[in-house]
Design a protein around this motif. Structure first.
Motif, PDB file in Angstrom:
ATOM      1  N   GLU A   1       0.747  -1.129   0.025  1.00 24.88           N
ATOM      2  CA  GLU A   1      -0.002  -0.108  -0.035  1.00 24.88           C
ATOM      3  C   GLU A   1       0.903   1.206  -0.172  1.00 24.88           C
ATOM      4  O   GLU A   1       0.475   2.145  -0.834  1.00 24.88           O
ATOM      5  CB  GLU A   1      -0.799   0.002   1.134  1.00 24.88           C
TER       6      GLU A   1
ATOM      7  N   ARG B   1       2.291   1.616  -3.543  1.00 23.47           N
ATOM      8  CA  ARG B   1       1.456   2.155  -4.425  1.00 23.47           C
ATOM      9  C   ARG B   1       1.237   3.842  -4.301  1.00 23.47           C
ATOM     10  O   ARG B   1       1.360   4.750  -5.422  1.00 23.47           O
ATOM     11  CB  ARG B   1       0.080   1.748  -4.308  1.00 23.47           C
TER      12      ARG B   1
ATOM     13  N   PRO C   1       0.181   2.332 -10.569  1.00 18.69           N
ATOM     14  CA  PRO C   1       0.172   1.181  -9.560  1.00 18.69           C
ATOM     15  C   PRO C   1      -1.063   0.432 -10.009  1.00 18.69           C
ATOM     16  O   PRO C   1      -1.999   0.781  -9.866  1.00 18.69           O
ATOM     17  CB  PRO C   1       0.153   1.757  -8.247  1.00 18.69           C
TER      18      PRO C   1
ATOM     19  N   ARG D   1      -3.737  -2.646  -9.063  1.00 15.26           N
ATOM     20  CA  ARG D   1      -4.526  -3.278  -7.906  1.00 15.26           C
ATOM     21  C   ARG D   1      -4.104  -4.543  -7.299  1.00 15.26           C
ATOM     22  O   ARG D   1      -4.220  -5.019  -6.461  1.00 15.26           O
ATOM     23  CB  ARG D   1      -5.943  -3.222  -8.431  1.00 15.26           C
TER      24      ARG D   1
END
Length: 196
Positions: free
Chosen positions: A126, A129, A139, A141
């Motif tokens: 996370e 990203r 970035p 998913r």
């Protein structure tokens, strides 16, 4: 159109890193695809200093030849898969420093990730990203998370088994990530060519 050329960047440089085992698995499985080519890029091979330039190379050329060598390598690729551990809920310091050492070379290219650790490096990915967005990357998913019981099956902290023991669990997320990576790599190649 030529096939997208993708770097698999090993983001840990510690002597005792676990990264080599998932890196070999990722590289071997990625190479089974016929729509992209892949290359392992190990941060250990680049001896990057801590970022010490007057500014990002978005604004002025880097002066340290080690940073320039890194930038030249990154420029060869159409997208990236970052292999990262999770250090204190984020990416490794070596990976963050490597990301900071370039800018233009990352821009308008897709960034995928595989993480490993207790929670599959979910928090690190996370953070990655968010960094990728600032570097004007795309970035993705989908990511591959080697975590929990699966991590301890193959880690030296647990049973230290072969990656084949977790292969079936990881394959669906790997396929989803690589499919998405291919789509964005082709899209960004076309757009970069159009706006060059």
């Amino acid at each position: 159109m030529t096939k997208p050329h993708i770097a698999i960047i090993i983001g840990s440089t510690r002597d005792t890193r676990f990264a080599d085992k998932p890196a070999a698995w990722l590289f071997e499985n990625a190479q089974k695809r016929d729509d992209m080519t892949f290359e392992l890029v190990d941060l250990r091979d680049y001896d990057l200093p801590l970022f010490n330039e007057p500014a990002s190379n978005a604004w002025m050329p880097s002066s340290d030849p080690r940073a320039v060598r890194w930038q030249e390598k990154l420029a060869e690729f159409d997208g990236y898969i970052f292999l990262t551990a999770e250090y204190n809920h984020s990416v490794t310091g070596s990976l963050k420093n490597a990301l900071d050492q370039a800018y233009k070379e990352w821009t308008h290219k897709p960034a995928a990730a595989m993480g490993y650790g207790g929670v599959g490096a979910a928090r690190a990915i996370e953070h990655l990203r968010g960094i990728a967005i600032e570097l004007q990357m795309v970035p993705l998913r989908n990511a591959v998370h080697l975590g929990g019981g699966e991590f301890f099956k193959v880690s030296p902290l647990g049973a230290n088994g072969a990656m084949s023991e977790v292969d079936a669990t990881l394959q669906p997320s790997l396929k989803a990530m690589l499919d998405e990576l291919h789509w964005w790599a082709e899209a960004t190649i076309a757009q970069r060519a159009k706006t060059a």
